[in-house]
Motif scaffolding. Structure first.
Motif, mmCIF file in Angstrom:
data_model
loop_
_atom_site.group_PDB
_atom_site.id
_atom_site.type_symbol
_atom_site.label_atom_id
_atom_site.label_comp_id
_atom_site.label_asym_id
_atom_site.label_seq_id
_atom_site.Cartn_x
_atom_site.Cartn_y
_atom_site.Cartn_z
ATOM 1 N N ALA A 171 0.828 -1.211 0.000
ATOM 2 C CA ALA A 171 0.000 0.000 0.000
ATOM 3 C C ALA A 171 0.857 1.254 0.000
ATOM 4 N N LEU B 66 -0.276 4.650 0.829
ATOM 5 C CA LEU B 66 -1.475 5.320 1.319
ATOM 6 C C LEU B 66 -1.156 6.256 2.481
ATOM 7 N N GLU C 178 -8.894 4.069 4.808
ATOM 8 C CA GLU C 178 -8.670 3.060 3.773
ATOM 9 C C GLU C 178 -7.449 2.208 4.079
ATOM 10 N N ALA C 179 -6.387 2.825 4.597
ATOM 11 C CA ALA C 179 -5.193 2.053 4.948
ATOM 12 C C ALA C 179 -5.506 1.064 6.068
ATOM 13 N N SER D 237 3.353 -1.253 3.887
ATOM 14 C CA SER D 237 2.904 0.076 3.464
ATOM 15 C C SER D 237 4.036 1.090 3.468
ATOM 16 N N SER E 45 4.194 5.589 3.063
ATOM 17 C CA SER E 45 3.367 6.793 2.964
ATOM 18 C C SER E 45 3.607 7.466 1.623
ATOM 19 N N ALA F 194 -3.094 2.252 -3.779
ATOM 20 C CA ALA F 194 -2.425 3.547 -3.729
ATOM 21 C C ALA F 194 -3.431 4.689 -3.818
ATOM 22 N N VAL F 195 -2.936 5.899 -3.530
ATOM 23 C CA VAL F 195 -3.703 7.128 -3.780
ATOM 24 C C VAL F 195 -2.988 7.931 -4.860
ATOM 25 N N TYR G 88 -2.250 13.636 -2.281
ATOM 26 C CA TYR G 88 -2.505 13.875 -0.856
ATOM 27 C C TYR G 88 -2.264 15.350 -0.564
ATOM 28 N N VAL H 281 -7.440 4.240 -4.458
ATOM 29 C CA VAL H 281 -8.451 4.774 -3.553
ATOM 30 C C VAL H 281 -9.046 6.040 -4.157
ATOM 31 N N TRP I 171 -11.351 1.159 -6.353
ATOM 32 C CA TRP I 171 -11.553 0.975 -4.912
ATOM 33 C C TRP I 171 -13.019 0.659 -4.623
#
Length: 620
Positions: A135, A137, A142-143, A159, A161, A183-184, A187, A216, A221
């Motif tokens: 991940a 995230l 969600e994480a 994970s 960040s 993933a996103v 942010y 996400v 997602w």
């Protein structure tokens, strides 16, 4: 004395109830600690029984063998997610906040429903027992949901960040060949929006063939969590891999450290309940990202039945009191952060208000100087500070606070239950009231079950047991006082050794960074293998300030007076920034390597750095 427990605090502490359950009376912490390390089978069995861990303990031995090959609870089966989600379905489990003002909440029941949905979605993608889910995230719901869903399947979580660079993520995730990448695409931090869509695309392209990429906030997602499903949890062996975390990644390829379901369940129950005094009704918040082990520790609050607070954003946006305001607004009862935030709050002259629910503050990540203890005592009278020190390697603290013991400035009150911590001299002998290597002489359940892709365990053994066979060397300097209190002096591999006098860098920084015009500093001893080198001090000045001859003279005088004449720098240089990891740690060892001739790209992993551009100022 900064804080001393009242009779009511001792009476109501969770460790007091545990001692009574054991049949022990009083508040003799030293006796309880000694029993916990001298009788590890009895102690860790008592943790399983006292907290009624959900699982089958089996009839195998509690502990087999010795370090580095010790094995716990052979024959036992359990699942981390099942234990984390067993709280009353109606009670609040999670509050998620971000710096843009969004707020989401989940009860234990709602969280379990979301986990079941994502679990079913991962299963549709072919994820099963032992597969890896990676991940990228932020610290949001969600994480957490994806992690618990992964664990419920017996799959393995890892994970980073989204502020990590491409190379540092690829260095980590390519080692573990994930089946799914979550993933996103962006942010927000410090009031700015960061687009990570190109970074995510590059990471996905460089991974060794994940079965699927899930983003996400997009239909992928939504599809993952589209179908309701009943909660389900795969029973796995005690040492079955739960997650993979990584060494700091500042030098070389990050070590993929694997922790097991059972070891983390027992360790986090013990640490959170007895040292942080957390349980049902508490609101637990630790400022962290998904790339730091404190995220894993924060999530452990669910094991203790607490409400956990997830925060995605800057600690100082829109102002330096951002975290204190969040603590007040959410009625946080235990707030944890890194030592730099406490120092920043002190320097900003903050007076946090509205914290009537707050019962404790935790500090970790780097040693907190005595001034930080004093400021917190003055700003929050009656709130104990729990300074903790441990590491990613065990995902917990070795030394910390406990409600039975007072807090003194600059001193960590005790060695944690079940942690057989000693200070060793260079000959491998335990010493008291002297600075030595932090070692563990007996195993803990949350020690790594292995490193990923280390089939014969050679890399694991070399990391912790090469110096003292059969004894875990952690890589920190520690002094254990005659009364059991502990002082951490920083990493032993960046220690200052001048004329045979060894000193941790934290003592140095405490003197230097007290000067109001100095914003940050880094000290490096270039000595090697008994050859005394140069002692170099680098400073970053506050805005509008310059390093003057008078300030250099004052620094030298203060270091001579407060440390020793041996620890007066040979040279003091001004630099535009001090290199730090994304989690805020100073890169002492990589800078030392650069000064000794190692090329920058080999000395440091710039993708794991917050400010890689400053490294060029340290090239000789």
């Amino acid at each position: 004395m900064i804080w001393e427990p009242s009779p009511e605090v001792v009476r109501d502490a969770k460790i007091t109830r545990y001692a009574g359950w054991l049949g022990r009376s009083g508040d003799d912490y030293d006796a309880l600690w000694r029993w916990s390390v001298e009788s590890p089978e009895e102690f860790w069995t008592s943790i399983w029984d006292y907290f009624a861990v959900v699982g089958d303990r089996g009839d195998g031995p509690v502990l087999q063998g010795a370090m580095p090959g010790a094995r716990w609870f052979a024959g036992a089966t359990l699942n981390y997610a099942r234990n984390a989600l067993r709280g009353d379905p109606a009670r609040p489990a999670v509050v998620a906040r971000d710096e843009e003002g969004a707020r989401r909440t989940y009860t234990y029941g709602e969280l379990a429903e979301e986990v079941a949905r994502v679990r079913a979605g991962l299963a549709r993608l072919g994820v099963g027992r032992g597969d890896r889910v990676a991940a990228y995230l932020p610290n949001g719901p969600e994480a957490l949901i994806a992690f618990l869903a992964t664990a419920s399947l017996g799959a393995v979580w890892s994970s980073c960040s989204p502020d990590f660079g491409v190379s540092s993520v690829v260095d980590r995730f390519t080692q573990i060949t994930p089946k799914v990448f979550i993933a996103v695409q962006g942010y927000t931090y410090n009031g700015r929006r960061f687009d990570r869509s190109a970074v995510v695309a590059e990471i996905a392209a460089r991974l060794p063939g994940p079965a699927a990429t899930v983003l996400v906030g997009t239909p992928s997602w939504d599809a993952l969590r589209a179908e309701p499903a009943p909660p389900a949890f795969e029973p796995v062996p005690f040492d079955h891999p739960l997650w993979i975390v990584y060494s700091s990644g500042t030098t070389g390829l990050p070590k993929p450290i694997v922790h097991g379901h059972g070891g983390i369940v027992l360790e986090h129950l013990k640490a959170l309940a007895f040292h942080q005094d957390l349980g049902e009704g508490d609101v637990f918040f630790w400022y962290t990202t998904t790339g730091w082990m404190m995220w894993n520790y924060l999530v452990g609050g669910l094991l203790a039945g607490a409400t956990i607070v997830l925060y995605d954003g800057s600690a100082t946006h829109p102002g330096p009191d951002a975290l204190w305001r969040l603590v007040a607004e959410e009625g946080v009862t235990y707030f944890g952060t890194g030592a730099p935030y406490i120092i920043a709050s002190m320097r900003a002259g903050l007076r946090p208000a509205g914290l009537s629910a707050l019962r404790g503050v935790g500090s970790t990540g780097s040693p907190l100087p005595p001034e930080g203890f004093a400021w917190l005592h003055d700003a929050l009278p009656g709130v104990p500070l729990g300074s903790f020190s441990g590491g990613t390697d065990v995902c917990t603290g070795f030394v910390g606070g406990v409600p039975w013991l007072p807090v003194r400035a600059g001193v960590i009150p005790c060695r944690c239950l079940g942690a057989a911590v000693e200070a060793y001299d260079p000959e491998g002998r335990p010493v008291v009231d002297e600075v030595g290597e932090l070692v563990l002489t007996r195993p803990m359940p949350s020690m790594p079950v292995m490193f990923w892709n280390d089939p014969d365990g050679e890399r694991y053994r070399d990391s912790y047991f090469a110096e003292y066979p059969g004894v875990w060397r952690h890589g920190d300097w520690i002094k254990i006082r005659p009364d059991g209190g502990c002082v951490i002096y920083g990493r032993s591999d960046s220690t200052l050794n001048r004329g045979g006098v060894r000193m941790g860098t934290s003592e140095f920084y405490r003197v230097v960074e007290r000067f109001p015009h100095i914003e940050d500093s880094l000290v490096i001893d270039t000595g090697q293998l008994g050859q005394e080198g140069r002692l170099l001090l680098y400073v970053t000045m506050a805005e509008g300030r310059e390093l003057t001859g008078d300030l250099v003279a004052d620094l030298r005088a203060a270091l001579r007076a407060e440390l020793s004449p041996r620890h007066v720098p040979d040279e003091i240089r001004q630099v535009p920034g001090i290199p730090r990891t994304l989690s805020g740690k100073k890169l002492e060892v990589p800078v030392r390597k650069i000064l000794l001739g190692t090329p920058v790209d080999r000395a440091a992993n710039t993708g794991a750095m917050a400010n890689p551009e400053v490294l060029r100022h340290f090239v000789p």
